[in-house]
Design a protein around this motif. Structure first.
Motif, PDB file in Angstrom:
ATOM      1  N   THR A 208       1.899  -6.506   2.219  1.00 33.16           N
ATOM      2  CA  THR A 208       1.949  -5.490   1.153  1.00 33.16           C
ATOM      3  C   THR A 208       1.969  -4.090   1.744  1.00 33.16           C
ATOM      4  OG1 THR A 208       0.803  -6.913  -0.432  1.00 33.16           O
ATOM      5  CG2 THR A 208       0.749  -4.549  -0.854  1.00 33.16           C
ATOM      6  N   ASP A 209       1.137  -3.864   2.749  1.00 33.52           N
ATOM      7  CA  ASP A 209       1.015  -2.525   3.341  1.00 33.52           C
ATOM      8  C   ASP A 209       2.319  -2.019   3.940  1.00 33.52           C
ATOM      9  OD1 ASP A 209      -1.618  -2.352   2.612  1.00 33.52           O
ATOM     10  OD2 ASP A 209      -2.424  -2.884   4.580  1.00 33.52           O
ATOM     11  N   ARG A 211       5.214  -2.218   2.539  1.00 35.62           N
ATOM     12  CA  ARG A 211       6.021  -1.704   1.421  1.00 35.62           C
ATOM     13  C   ARG A 211       7.523  -1.891   1.683  1.00 35.62           C
ATOM     14  NH1 ARG A 211       3.261  -2.125  -3.012  1.00 35.62           N
ATOM     15  NH2 ARG A 211       1.244  -1.064  -2.908  1.00 35.62           N
ATOM     16  N   ASP A 213      11.315  -2.901   1.001  1.00 36.17           N
ATOM     17  CA  ASP A 213      12.199  -2.784  -0.154  1.00 36.17           C
ATOM     18  C   ASP A 213      12.746  -4.143  -0.564  1.00 36.17           C
ATOM     19  OD1 ASP A 213      13.878  -1.147  -2.048  1.00 36.17           O
ATOM     20  OD2 ASP A 213      15.502  -2.042  -0.852  1.00 36.17           O
ATOM     21  N   PRO A 230       8.915  -1.242  -6.391  1.00 37.39           N
ATOM     22  CA  PRO A 230       8.178  -0.249  -5.593  1.00 37.39           C
ATOM     23  C   PRO A 230       6.709  -0.591  -5.388  1.00 37.39           C
ATOM     24  CG  PRO A 230       9.653   0.859  -7.109  1.00 37.39           C
ATOM     25  CD  PRO A 230       9.716  -0.606  -7.461  1.00 37.39           C
ATOM     26  N   THR A 231       6.080  -1.235  -6.384  1.00 30.10           N
ATOM     27  CA  THR A 231       4.659  -1.560  -6.225  1.00 30.10           C
ATOM     28  C   THR A 231       4.413  -3.066  -6.200  1.00 30.10           C
ATOM     29  OG1 THR A 231       4.208  -1.449  -8.617  1.00 30.10           O
ATOM     30  CG2 THR A 231       3.971   0.592  -7.354  1.00 30.10           C
ATOM     31  N   LYS A 233       3.132  -6.290  -4.863  1.00 33.84           N
ATOM     32  CA  LYS A 233       2.098  -6.584  -3.876  1.00 33.84           C
ATOM     33  C   LYS A 233       1.983  -8.092  -3.710  1.00 33.84           C
ATOM     34  CE  LYS A 233      -1.852  -6.517  -7.100  1.00 33.84           C
ATOM     35  NZ  LYS A 233      -3.179  -5.922  -7.384  1.00 33.84           N
TER      36      LYS A 233
END
Length: 408
Positions: A208-209, A211, A213, A230-231, A233
């Protein structure tokens, strides 16, 4: 003659230990909760053990719902075409009310009657998706129930998984495998599961960290890029209800997973294990995606069943999950095709058509974009030969999973 070998699930004490692990840890039933058990004809002994354990753990009431695949076959054979997708409203209302009551739920997986739907018109088979109901997804996303899905061994399932040995040996072997993957062969199965869950939660946080695309899956017959929100997780299968009750929605569970962008999936992917769907077995599956949609679904056997599911609603042909499985889990190491999604999906990385889990995104704007389909169909696309790459917004690719080992 030597005595016939005895299977683990023929031992009442082992069955009770299994039930206590499922009820007390997997579902984490709390005193005073209603416990709902979704079972199938042929799984009565384990179902009854779960009910006994639930009452020992303080259940207010245990509600068992048995599904009979023979009745489903009769419906598919003889019912009028325009009635096959009818779902009685009380079936959906049951799961909604369980959510309203903040109940606990257990579902038993594993085919009790493998091959029973063979020979039927696959288009008709795909119309009747029971026992699945569309209300389950929203209840899961609302996090009002603590629930788990667990494998329940049956002799017909054992014969399907191990066809080259005599039926008793197949039964003994399948039971041993389920004991092993559920970590019942350890001194403290709950401690073993907590340790494994901690490892998976840590891996999910690391991915997750970054990020990314998108994720790219590359292997024999596979080159698929799955866009992320975008978010988005990644989570491991250790959930917490709105009431703060932790539970393992899958037991066993070896995956980390997320909600992808349903508008972004491109490429071709080849399933690495058969898929059991609605009582049918789909083999040799290959799916092509373009701009998020599954534009081609082919298979050596059973493609029409999945095509029917993918046509169920407007977004059923788009993805709702992408999941990664490392090589340290107990299921993949057995090198066995179980013909059961719960076990097979936790042996290999996988994707799912249909409904997404809202807890896998962090922003309400992204939650509004996730797939809200009424179906959720996982199929396995991972193997040691399939590499997983994280794709940055600049197009740069970073190894995430190679030869079953985390690279982040």
């Amino acid at each position: 003659m030597s005595p016939e070998p005895r299977a683990a699930f023929d031992d009442p004490e082992l069955v009770e230990r299994f039930a206590d692990l499922v009820v007390g840890f997997g579902a984490n039933l709390q005193p005073g909760q209603v416990m709902a058990i979704g079972s199938e004809i042929g799984k009565e002994d384990v179902t009854r053990a779960l009910a006994r354990s639930a009452y020992r753990h303080g259940a207010r009431y245990v509600d068992v719902s048995y599904f009979d695949l023979h009745i489903k076959r009769a419906r598919i054979e003889y019912a009028a075409e325009d009635t096959l997708d009818f779902v009685p409203p009380w079936l959906g209302e049951r799961i909604v009310e369980l959510g309203n009551m903040h109940a606990a739920r257990i579902g038993l997986t594993g085919p009790a009657h493998p091959g029973l739907l063979a020979g039927l018109d696959p288009n008709r088979v795909g119309r009747d998706q029971l026992p699945a109901v569309r209300e389950t997804g929203p209840v899961v996303n609302a996090r009002t129930t603590n629930w788990t899905a667990v494998p329940c061994p049956t002799r017909p399932w054992a014969a399907l998984v191990h066809p080259d040995v005599d039926p008793q040996e197949a039964w003994v072997t399948l039971c041993e495998q389920i004991v092993h993957v559920c970590r019942l062969d350890t001194d403290d199965p709950i401690a073993a599961w907590r340790e494994r869950a901690d490892t998976l939660v840590s891996a999910a946080a690391r991915v997750t960290d970054r990020r990314f695309d998108a994720l790219r899956f590359v292997g024999p017959g596979t080159d698929l890029t799955v866009g992320l929100l975008p978010t988005s997780k990644f989570l491991a299968a250790r959930f917490e209800t709105v009431d703060g009750i932790q539970h393992l929605p899958n037991l066993p569970s070896e995956e980390i997973f997320t909600a992808p962008d349903p508008a972004r999936a491109d490429g071709v992917v080849r399933a690495t294990k058969p898929l059991v769907l609605g009582g049918s077995i789909i083999r040799g599956l290959e799916v092509e995606f373009r701009e998020g949609r599954a534009v081609r679904i082919d298979a050596e056997e059973g493609a029409e069943v999945l095509r029917s599911y993918a046509a169920r609603d407007e977004t059923a042909d788009r993805l709702g999950e992408a999941a990664l499985v490392d090589g340290d889990g107990r299921i993949g190491a057995l090198d066995t095709v179980f013909f059961d999604t719960l076990l097979d999906e936790n042996a290999a990385s996988h994707i799912a058509l249909g409904h997404a889990y809202a807890m896998c995104v962090e922003d309400p704007a992204d939650e509004a974009r996730i797939n809200q389909s009424s179906i959720h169909v996982d199929f396995m696309i991972g193997s040691p030969e399939v590499r997983v790459l994280g794709v940055g917004t600049d197009g740069a690719e970073t190894p995430v999973l190679t030869d079953g080992a985390w690279q982040v």
